[in-house]
Scaffold this active site. Structure first.
Site, PDB file in Angstrom:
ATOM      1  N   CYS A 159      52.303  31.859  54.422  1.00 33.97           N
ATOM      2  CA  CYS A 159      52.062  30.990  53.262  1.00 33.97           C
ATOM      3  C   CYS A 159      52.695  29.611  53.455  1.00 33.97           C
ATOM      4  O   CYS A 159      53.926  29.466  53.488  1.00 33.97           O
ATOM      5  CB  CYS A 159      52.630  31.649  52.002  1.00 33.97           C
ATOM      6  SG  CYS A 159      52.326  30.671  50.522  1.00 33.97           S
ATOM      7  N   ASP A 203      37.740  34.619  42.668  1.00 27.83           N
ATOM      8  CA  ASP A 203      37.961  34.385  41.240  1.00 27.83           C
ATOM      9  C   ASP A 203      39.202  33.495  41.108  1.00 27.83           C
ATOM     10  O   ASP A 203      39.713  32.984  42.120  1.00 27.83           O
ATOM     11  CB  ASP A 203      38.115  35.711  40.480  1.00 27.83           C
ATOM     12  CG  ASP A 203      39.419  36.429  40.831  1.00 27.83           C
ATOM     13  OD1 ASP A 203      40.093  36.002  41.798  1.00 27.83           O
ATOM     14  OD2 ASP A 203      39.768  37.402  40.136  1.00 27.83           O
ATOM     15  N   CYS A 235      57.631  35.354  45.315  1.00 30.11           N
ATOM     16  CA  CYS A 235      57.353  35.243  46.751  1.00 30.11           C
ATOM     17  C   CYS A 235      58.186  36.232  47.570  1.00 30.11           C
ATOM     18  O   CYS A 235      57.746  36.676  48.639  1.00 30.11           O
ATOM     19  CB  CYS A 235      57.623  33.821  47.221  1.00 30.11           C
ATOM     20  SG  CYS A 235      56.581  32.612  46.367  1.00 30.11           S
ATOM     21  N   GLU A 294      33.270  45.034  35.966  1.00 34.33           N
ATOM     22  CA  GLU A 294      33.321  43.645  36.422  1.00 34.33           C
ATOM     23  C   GLU A 294      32.790  42.686  35.359  1.00 34.33           C
ATOM     24  O   GLU A 294      33.296  41.583  35.203  1.00 34.33           O
ATOM     25  CB  GLU A 294      32.528  43.471  37.729  1.00 34.33           C
ATOM     26  CG  GLU A 294      33.218  44.087  38.938  1.00 34.33           C
ATOM     27  CD  GLU A 294      34.571  43.441  39.239  1.00 34.33           C
ATOM     28  OE1 GLU A 294      34.814  42.293  38.825  1.00 34.33           O
ATOM     29  OE2 GLU A 294      35.408  44.108  39.876  1.00 34.33           O
ATOM     30  N   TYR A 323      30.358  35.801  42.119  1.00 31.57           N
ATOM     31  CA  TYR A 323      31.580  36.602  42.070  1.00 31.57           C
ATOM     32  C   TYR A 323      31.256  38.078  41.784  1.00 31.57           C
ATOM     33  O   TYR A 323      31.677  38.983  42.518  1.00 31.57           O
ATOM     34  CB  TYR A 323      32.568  36.073  40.996  1.00 31.57           C
ATOM     35  CG  TYR A 323      33.606  37.127  40.714  1.00 31.57           C
ATOM     36  CD1 TYR A 323      34.650  37.335  41.606  1.00 31.57           C
ATOM     37  CD2 TYR A 323      33.472  38.001  39.636  1.00 31.57           C
ATOM     38  CE1 TYR A 323      35.558  38.370  41.418  1.00 31.57           C
ATOM     39  CE2 TYR A 323      34.360  39.034  39.440  1.00 31.57           C
ATOM     40  CZ  TYR A 323      35.401  39.213  40.325  1.00 31.57           C
ATOM     41  OH  TYR A 323      36.272  40.251  40.156  1.00 31.57           O
ATOM     42  N   CYS A 355      56.254  39.224  48.267  1.00 31.05           N
ATOM     43  CA  CYS A 355      54.867  38.982  48.703  1.00 31.05           C
ATOM     44  C   CYS A 355      54.648  39.471  50.144  1.00 31.05           C
ATOM     45  O   CYS A 355      55.386  39.092  51.054  1.00 31.05           O
ATOM     46  CB  CYS A 355      54.555  37.493  48.597  1.00 31.05           C
ATOM     47  SG  CYS A 355      52.901  37.112  49.187  1.00 31.05           S
ATOM     48  N   CYS A 393      51.465  36.657  42.953  1.00 38.43           N
ATOM     49  CA  CYS A 393      51.259  35.204  43.124  1.00 38.43           C
ATOM     50  C   CYS A 393      50.737  34.625  41.805  1.00 38.43           C
ATOM     51  O   CYS A 393      49.631  34.110  41.720  1.00 38.43           O
ATOM     52  CB  CYS A 393      50.278  34.956  44.270  1.00 38.43           C
ATOM     53  SG  CYS A 393      50.276  33.249  44.813  1.00 38.43           S
TER      54      CYS A 393
HETATM   55  S1  SF4 Z   1      54.412  33.605  49.331  1.00 44.05           S
HETATM   56 FE1  SF4 Z   1      52.621  32.342  48.899  1.00 44.05          FE
HETATM   57  S2  SF4 Z   1      50.960  33.778  48.538  1.00 44.05           S
HETATM   58 FE2  SF4 Z   1      52.874  34.914  48.388  1.00 44.05          FE
HETATM   59  S3  SF4 Z   1      53.432  34.884  46.215  1.00 44.05           S
HETATM   60 FE3  SF4 Z   1      54.455  33.157  47.171  1.00 44.05          FE
HETATM   61  S4  SF4 Z   1      53.047  31.466  46.894  1.00 44.05           S
HETATM   62 FE4  SF4 Z   1      51.867  33.321  46.553  1.00 44.05          FE
END
Ligand code: SF4
Length: 377
Positions: free
Chosen positions: A222, A152, A213, A51, A134, A216, A206
């Site tokens: 989101c 972070d 996305c 870390e 952190y 994701c 992201c």
């Molecule tokens: S859906 Fe939202 S959280 Fe997922 S990658 Fe896209 S912008 Fe990032």
């Protein structure tokens, strides 16, 4: 645990959303996480080392340093007992050298005052030098399963997009908001994996400029995705203005081939690049090279040595976090084949080292660039 006082209602996650997000993220992480040497090892000291190295440094760069470090200092006791010189030598090239000094000092505190056990909680961890909120959260959650959040840059970005949080991500109000949201979201049963999953999502899916996305796992939660402009969040933080600094550096050598020796000076222990070795270097207040001359005169004259006229090696620029350093480099050759007896009357330790020794000496990346200029010339 809800932290509603710090979270405006439009940003809050409902209990159902928290559950759904945790499940989706943990499942995605289990299948898609990158294999990294510090993952799933269960050694708090190794997590701590990783870390600290990962602060401000790319994963790809850290991997080799991490392996070398644990080979040389496999336990916190080994690190605590090590010489500062050896610690800095191993860190050389990673930058932000204060991290190595603090890690070394804190290892000694753990061994001398904490029975050799790395602290288990955020509160105790933060009492050690070099460990902020952190890093404390990362070590406590990953190594000890304490259900605490981490925030972070990656987590800031993911949260900004999930909740469409505008404004400067570094502003105090937004920082409080991120920590509160992350605290609500963190999975109480798998906090280490959850925190790593958030960071992994930010690092691999992201991403700042082109989030993927469609891959994701938390897309349905989101807001930025639903709005169609995920990269609108977070607002681009103003870059810290780097202070310009000009220095003069002289590569002073005598001898040739295998007998070639370089003059090196050790920097004072504190401040910029504290404790590292460098070629004689002065801050060039007035932009003229004369200050290097005066410095070398002080360094060499008492040893009865004279150098040739300087050979200009050119200029290079090196960036530190707050400083843009222009280095005017030159080389000079000593008019002797005998090892100089020293450079007395000099404030800092000096030495004459071979090319091989130079390789092993803890020096900054900036000085390595100067050496490259010298070798090209
Ligand atoms: S859906 Fe939202 S959280 Fe997922 S990658 Fe896209 S912008 Fe990032």
């Amino acid at each position: 645990m809800s932290r509603t006082a710090e979270i405006a209602s439009e940003h809050q996650f409902s209990a159902d959303e928290c559950d759904s997000l945790r499940r989706a993220l943990l499942s995605w992480y289990a299948h898609h996480k990158r294999e990294l040497p510090w993952r799933d090892i269960g050694d708090p000291y190794a997590v701590w080392v990783s870390e600290i190295m990962l602060q401000q440094t790319q994963v790809a760069t850290v991997i080799d340093y991490y392996h070398r470090w644990l080979e040389r200092f496999p336990t916190v006791e080994d690190l605590a007992r090590a010489e500062r010189e050896d610690v800095m030598e191993l860190w050389a090239g990673l930058g932000y050298y204060r991290r190595a000094r603090f890690l070394h000092e804190s290892a000694a505190v753990v061994v001398d005052e904490m029975g050799g056990e790395v602290p288990r909680t955020v509160k105790q961890l933060k009492s050690l030098k070099g460990i902020g909120p952190y890093t404390a959260g990362a070590i406590a959650s990953i190594a000890f399963d304490e259900p605490v959040p981490v925030v972070d840059g990656n987590v800031e970005r993911v949260l900004s997009r999930l909740r469409a949080i505008s404004g400067d991500p570094k502003a105090t109000a937004n920082q409080k908001l991120y920590w509160a949201l992350a605290g609500d979201l963190v999975d109480p049963d798998a906090p280490g994996d959850f925190n790593q999953a958030m960071m992994e999502l930010g690092a691999t899916i992201c991403t700042p400029q082109s989030p993927t996305c469609m891959l994701c796992p938390v897309r349905e939660h989101c807001i930025a995705f639903a709005e169609g402009e995920p990269t609108e969040y977070p607002a681009t933080a103003k870059r810290t203005r780097q202070r310009p600094m000009t220095v003069g550096t002289s590569v002073v050598v005598f001898g040739t081939g295998r007998a070639e020796r370089f003059l090196v000076v050790k920097r004072p222990p504190d401040g910029l690049l504290g404790g590292l070795w460098e070629f004689p270097t002065v801050v060039d207040e007035d932009g003229k090279a004369s200050s290097v001359d005066a410095y070398l005169e002080q360094c060499l004259a008492t040893a009865g040595l004279e150098t040739s006229e300087p050979n200009d090696l050119g200029e290079l620029v090196h960036h530190f976090s707050h400083i843009r350093m222009t280095i005017r480099a030159e080389a000079r050759r000593l008019d002797t084949e005998e090892p100089p007896e020293g450079a007395a009357e000099f404030d800092q330790p000096v030495d004459w080292v071979s090319r091989d020794e130079l390789e092993r000496l803890p020096m900054s990346a900036a000085m390595r660039k100067v050496l490259a200029l010298y070798e090209q010339a």
